[in-house]
Design a protein around this motif. Structure first.
Motif, PDB file in Angstrom:
ATOM      1  N   CYS A  57       0.844  -1.202   0.000  1.00  0.00           N
ATOM      2  CA  CYS A  57       0.000   0.000   0.000  1.00  0.00           C
ATOM      3  C   CYS A  57       0.882   1.255   0.000  1.00  0.00           C
ATOM      4  N   ARG A  58       2.024   1.187   0.673  1.00  0.00           N
ATOM      5  CA  ARG A  58       2.917   2.349   0.801  1.00  0.00           C
ATOM      6  C   ARG A  58       3.714   2.611  -0.465  1.00  0.00           C
ATOM      7  N   ILE A  59       4.204   1.568  -1.125  1.00  0.00           N
ATOM      8  CA  ILE A  59       5.086   1.724  -2.289  1.00  0.00           C
ATOM      9  C   ILE A  59       4.489   2.643  -3.358  1.00  0.00           C
ATOM     10  N   PRO A  60       3.204   2.515  -3.729  1.00  0.00           N
ATOM     11  CA  PRO A  60       2.692   3.392  -4.788  1.00  0.00           C
ATOM     12  C   PRO A  60       2.607   4.865  -4.391  1.00  0.00           C
ATOM     13  N   THR A  61       2.767   5.191  -3.106  1.00  0.00           N
ATOM     14  CA  THR A  61       2.767   6.589  -2.688  1.00  0.00           C
ATOM     15  C   THR A  61       4.136   7.229  -2.894  1.00  0.00           C
ATOM     16  N   LEU A  62       5.146   6.417  -3.213  1.00  0.00           N
ATOM     17  CA  LEU A  62       6.504   6.905  -3.431  1.00  0.00           C
ATOM     18  C   LEU A  62       6.725   7.203  -4.910  1.00  0.00           C
ATOM     19  N   ALA A  63       7.766   7.979  -5.191  1.00  0.00           N
ATOM     20  CA  ALA A  63       8.186   8.158  -6.583  1.00  0.00           C
ATOM     21  C   ALA A  63       8.620   6.795  -7.124  1.00  0.00           C
ATOM     22  N   ASP A  64       8.471   6.603  -8.416  1.00  0.00           N
ATOM     23  CA  ASP A  64       8.798   5.304  -9.008  1.00  0.00           C
ATOM     24  C   ASP A  64      10.218   4.854  -8.684  1.00  0.00           C
ATOM     25  N   VAL A  65      11.179   5.750  -8.791  1.00  0.00           N
ATOM     26  CA  VAL A  65      12.575   5.396  -8.523  1.00  0.00           C
ATOM     27  C   VAL A  65      12.748   4.985  -7.065  1.00  0.00           C
ATOM     28  N   ASP A  66      12.147   5.723  -6.146  1.00  0.00           N
ATOM     29  CA  ASP A  66      12.283   5.403  -4.717  1.00  0.00           C
ATOM     30  C   ASP A  66      11.573   4.112  -4.343  1.00  0.00           C
ATOM     31  N   GLY A  67      10.429   3.839  -4.955  1.00  0.00           N
ATOM     32  CA  GLY A  67       9.669   2.631  -4.646  1.00  0.00           C
ATOM     33  C   GLY A  67      10.047   1.437  -5.499  1.00  0.00           C
ATOM     34  N   LEU A  68      10.996   1.612  -6.432  1.00  0.00           N
ATOM     35  CA  LEU A  68      11.421   0.578  -7.390  1.00  0.00           C
ATOM     36  C   LEU A  68      10.278   0.126  -8.294  1.00  0.00           C
ATOM     37  N   ILE A  69       9.327   1.027  -8.519  1.00  0.00           N
ATOM     38  CA  ILE A  69       8.210   0.729  -9.432  1.00  0.00           C
ATOM     39  C   ILE A  69       8.707   0.868 -10.856  1.00  0.00           C
ATOM     40  N   VAL A  70       8.423  -0.145 -11.657  1.00  0.00           N
ATOM     41  CA  VAL A  70       8.845  -0.143 -13.050  1.00  0.00           C
ATOM     42  C   VAL A  70       7.728   0.374 -13.949  1.00  0.00           C
ATOM     43  N   VAL A 173      23.558 -14.777  -6.168  1.00  0.00           N
ATOM     44  CA  VAL A 173      24.483 -13.753  -6.615  1.00  0.00           C
ATOM     45  C   VAL A 173      23.726 -12.872  -7.597  1.00  0.00           C
ATOM     46  N   LEU A 174      23.561 -11.617  -7.240  1.00  0.00           N
ATOM     47  CA  LEU A 174      22.859 -10.662  -8.088  1.00  0.00           C
ATOM     48  C   LEU A 174      23.882  -9.677  -8.631  1.00  0.00           C
ATOM     49  N   PRO A 175      24.073  -9.649  -9.951  1.00  0.00           N
ATOM     50  CA  PRO A 175      25.159  -8.873 -10.518  1.00  0.00           C
ATOM     51  C   PRO A 175      24.856  -7.394 -10.721  1.00  0.00           C
ATOM     52  N   GLN A 176      23.698  -6.938 -10.298  1.00  0.00           N
ATOM     53  CA  GLN A 176      23.308  -5.566 -10.592  1.00  0.00           C
ATOM     54  C   GLN A 176      22.496  -4.992  -9.435  1.00  0.00           C
ATOM     55  N   LEU A 177      22.678  -3.693  -9.166  1.00  0.00           N
ATOM     56  CA  LEU A 177      21.888  -3.023  -8.140  1.00  0.00           C
ATOM     57  C   LEU A 177      20.438  -2.912  -8.596  1.00  0.00           C
ATOM     58  N   LEU A 178      19.500  -2.957  -7.645  1.00  0.00           N
ATOM     59  CA  LEU A 178      18.088  -2.894  -7.995  1.00  0.00           C
ATOM     60  C   LEU A 178      17.750  -1.613  -8.746  1.00  0.00           C
ATOM     61  N   SER A 179      18.361  -0.488  -8.388  1.00  0.00           N
ATOM     62  CA  SER A 179      18.073   0.772  -9.078  1.00  0.00           C
ATOM     63  C   SER A 179      18.487   0.697 -10.548  1.00  0.00           C
ATOM     64  N   GLU A 180      19.576   0.005 -10.846  1.00  0.00           N
ATOM     65  CA  GLU A 180      20.008  -0.158 -12.234  1.00  0.00           C
ATOM     66  C   GLU A 180      19.062  -1.075 -12.997  1.00  0.00           C
ATOM     67  N   LEU A 185      14.623  -1.894 -16.997  1.00  0.00           N
ATOM     68  CA  LEU A 185      13.302  -2.443 -17.278  1.00  0.00           C
ATOM     69  C   LEU A 185      12.308  -1.333 -17.636  1.00  0.00           C
ATOM     70  N   ALA A 186      12.354  -0.215 -16.920  1.00  0.00           N
ATOM     71  CA  ALA A 186      11.437   0.891 -17.219  1.00  0.00           C
ATOM     72  C   ALA A 186      11.664   1.418 -18.635  1.00  0.00           C
ATOM     73  N   LYS A 187      12.915   1.522 -19.039  1.00  0.00           N
ATOM     74  CA  LYS A 187      13.250   1.997 -20.377  1.00  0.00           C
ATOM     75  C   LYS A 187      12.786   1.021 -21.469  1.00  0.00           C
ATOM     76  N   SER A 188      12.813  -0.277 -21.172  1.00  0.00           N
ATOM     77  CA  SER A 188      12.490  -1.308 -22.154  1.00  0.00           C
ATOM     78  C   SER A 188      11.070  -1.810 -22.073  1.00  0.00           C
TER      79      SER A 188
END
Length: 192
Positions: A57-70, A173-180, A185-188
């Motif tokens: 419920c909280r995540i959609p109240t955040l900016a997409d980048v802050d909430g990791l919303i794609v 093993v995750l080779p990439q930061l979630l923000s990256e 994904l948002a771009k594609s």
């Protein structure tokens, strides 16, 4: 590296023995301290109530980048999992706080399905996933970490991705930061 008979300490060029980690052995340690937040229940709601205490419920109240919303749609959104099983692990979540799939409206079912299709397409563009595990855990007994707010997992899979790390070391093993990952994904993300 030297031969490893019994408890003989090992040497690796450029790697110093760390004080306080126990008896040296032939294993290097891959530390994943971010997993402790999940194990300790960080961000897990203490009640089943809707509102700011529920992360979904909280995540959609955040900016997409802050909430990791794609991606957002009218009735649902796609968000990266904070504790992913594989790189690009997304969840598709209705905005409305409901626990059971049968409680979704036809519009919510449609948005969850469309966002799931789009998530698969975007992950294939970004990382050429070979397949996906898609599903919902309905209720705590079925494995839902946050049972009170329905969410569908979209987990990308690749041939050989179940290597020794999760089996032997209980580590991913995750080779990439979630923000990256979110930015790629948002771009594609396709328009359907």
């Amino acid at each position: 590296m030297t031969d490893l008979p019994g408890d003989t300490p090992y040497e690796l060029e450029g790697v110093e023995e760390q004080d306080g980690v126990g008896t040296p052995d032939p294993f290097l340690r891959l530390w994943t301290p971010h997993r402790m937040a999940y194990i300790a229940g960080e961000n897990k709601p203490t009640t089943g109530e809707a509102g700011q205490g529920c992360p979904f419920c909280r995540i959609p109240t955040l900016a997409d980048v802050d909430g990791l919303i794609v991606r957002r749609s009218a009735a649902a959104y796609a968000v990266l999992n904070l504790y992913p099983y594989n790189p690009g692990h997304l969840m598709v979540v209705p905005y409305r706080h409901v626990a059971d799939y049968t409680e979704l409206t036809p519009d919510e079912v449609s948005d969850v399905a469309t966002l799931t299709q789009q998530a698969m397409q975007a992950v294939r563009i970004v990382s050429a996933a070979h397949g996906f595990n898609i599903g919902m855990n309905q209720g705590e007994i079925a494995g839902a970490g946050i049972a009170a707010h329905l969410h569908q997992h979209v987990v990308p899979r690749w041939g050989g991705d179940a290597n020794f790390m999760p089996v032997i070391a209980q580590t991913k093993v995750l080779p990439q930061l979630l923000s990256e990952t979110r930015a790629l994904l948002a771009k594609s993300w396709p328009s359907i």
